[in-house]
Design a protein around this motif. Sequence first.
Motif, PDB file in Angstrom:
ATOM      1  N   GLU A  60      25.453  57.191  12.893  1.00 34.51           N
ATOM      2  CA  GLU A  60      25.490  56.632  14.251  1.00 34.51           C
ATOM      3  C   GLU A  60      24.124  56.011  14.608  1.00 34.51           C
ATOM      4  OE1 GLU A  60      26.309  58.733  18.395  1.00 34.51           O
ATOM      5  OE2 GLU A  60      27.493  59.589  16.752  1.00 34.51           O
ATOM      6  N   ALA A  61      23.050  56.705  14.239  1.00 33.68           N
ATOM      7  CA  ALA A  61      21.701  56.198  14.520  1.00 33.68           C
ATOM      8  C   ALA A  61      21.467  54.887  13.757  1.00 33.68           C
ATOM      9  CB  ALA A  61      20.652  57.237  14.144  1.00 33.68           C
ATOM     10  N   LEU A  62      21.935  54.816  12.525  1.00 29.56           N
ATOM     11  CA  LEU A  62      21.781  53.583  11.744  1.00 29.56           C
ATOM     12  C   LEU A  62      22.589  52.447  12.374  1.00 29.56           C
ATOM     13  CD1 LEU A  62      21.882  55.078   8.153  1.00 29.56           C
ATOM     14  CD2 LEU A  62      19.956  53.857   9.207  1.00 29.56           C
ATOM     15  N   ASP A  63      23.748  52.794  12.908  1.00 30.39           N
ATOM     16  CA  ASP A  63      24.587  51.799  13.571  1.00 30.39           C
ATOM     17  C   ASP A  63      23.864  51.234  14.802  1.00 30.39           C
ATOM     18  OD1 ASP A  63      26.879  50.280  13.847  1.00 30.39           O
ATOM     19  OD2 ASP A  63      27.845  51.743  15.161  1.00 30.39           O
ATOM     20  N   LYS A  64      23.179  52.118  15.542  1.00 32.35           N
ATOM     21  CA  LYS A  64      22.468  51.691  16.762  1.00 32.35           C
ATOM     22  C   LYS A  64      21.400  50.640  16.479  1.00 32.35           C
ATOM     23  CE  LYS A  64      23.042  55.247  20.197  1.00 32.35           C
ATOM     24  NZ  LYS A  64      23.312  56.562  19.552  1.00 32.35           N
ATOM     25  N   VAL A  65      20.830  50.688  15.280  1.00 34.65           N
ATOM     26  CA  VAL A  65      19.798  49.707  14.955  1.00 34.65           C
ATOM     27  C   VAL A  65      20.326  48.641  13.981  1.00 34.65           C
ATOM     28  CG1 VAL A  65      17.830  51.188  15.489  1.00 34.65           C
ATOM     29  CG2 VAL A  65      18.814  51.250  13.199  1.00 34.65           C
TER      30      VAL A  65
END
Length: 237
Positions: A128-133
Amino acid sequence: MIVFDHVSKTYPNGYQALKDINLTIEQGEFVAIIGLSGAGKSTLIRTINRMHDITDGTLTVDGVNVMELKGARLRQFRRNIGMIFQSFNLVTRTTVIKNVLTSRVPELPFWRALLGAYPKKDKLEALEALDKVGILDKAFVRADQLSGGQQQRVALARTLAQNPKIILADEPVASLDPVTAKQVMDDFRRINREMNISVLINIHHVDLALQYADRVIGIKAGEVVYDGPASEVNEAV
Ligand code: ADP
Ligand code: ADP
């Protein structure tokens, strides 16, 4: 909220890098700290997570006197503060997702981290964190195969996986080309706005500071020489 109350910092060799700093930074602010090399920008932000100790005055974060923290409380406090460096500080020989997951290691039993046996929940949060960036598609690529801008996004995702209230960034775009630098600044701004994370960025590109930050703090020889909206920065800096 971060409050510097008459804060000074003298290094062990006697050099006074910060002189009577008084600042209040509210939750959710986007602050750029500008000034020449050697002005004290790095020292200033590194006092906030106690990478450096102040030697005078009082520094509080959410009402907690940071100089009084030690042991487990200091480690917990540091975990709520993300830190981003100019050089990304990734483990380049391993995958992007493993780099993001390393932010969880202190919470895992040592043997589980060693085996790479991360809980599913942590893996989902890392993705999810990778998706945010915007680099979800790179999750299983080795970090050293990414461009500088992509590597800085991994570092940002790793920090987001800690659920920080504050992100401190020390020259995060200094080694990126101008176009990539803007993309990374866009990520910082989006994260700041969407997640209400306070962002403090040391940056020597005054134009980027003016373009992205709400508030600019100018530092010169360890003193605050400007503090105000980006739109009003003048010759003082
Ligand atoms: P900036 O981030 O604005 O380039 P720094 O905070 O890194 O500035 O450094 C401020 C001043 O403090 C510089 O003159 C630097 O040489 C000095 N300084 C930084 N770290 C140390 C240290 N560990 N010991 C002594 N002096 C230091
Ligand atoms: P970074 O860009 O990662 O902050 P620096 O090159 O500014 O790295 O500093 C590297 C290390 O050297 C830091 O720990 C800093 O505190 C220390 N340092 C910087 N300037 C001085 C100095 N004048 N005297 C002693 N140590 C210093």
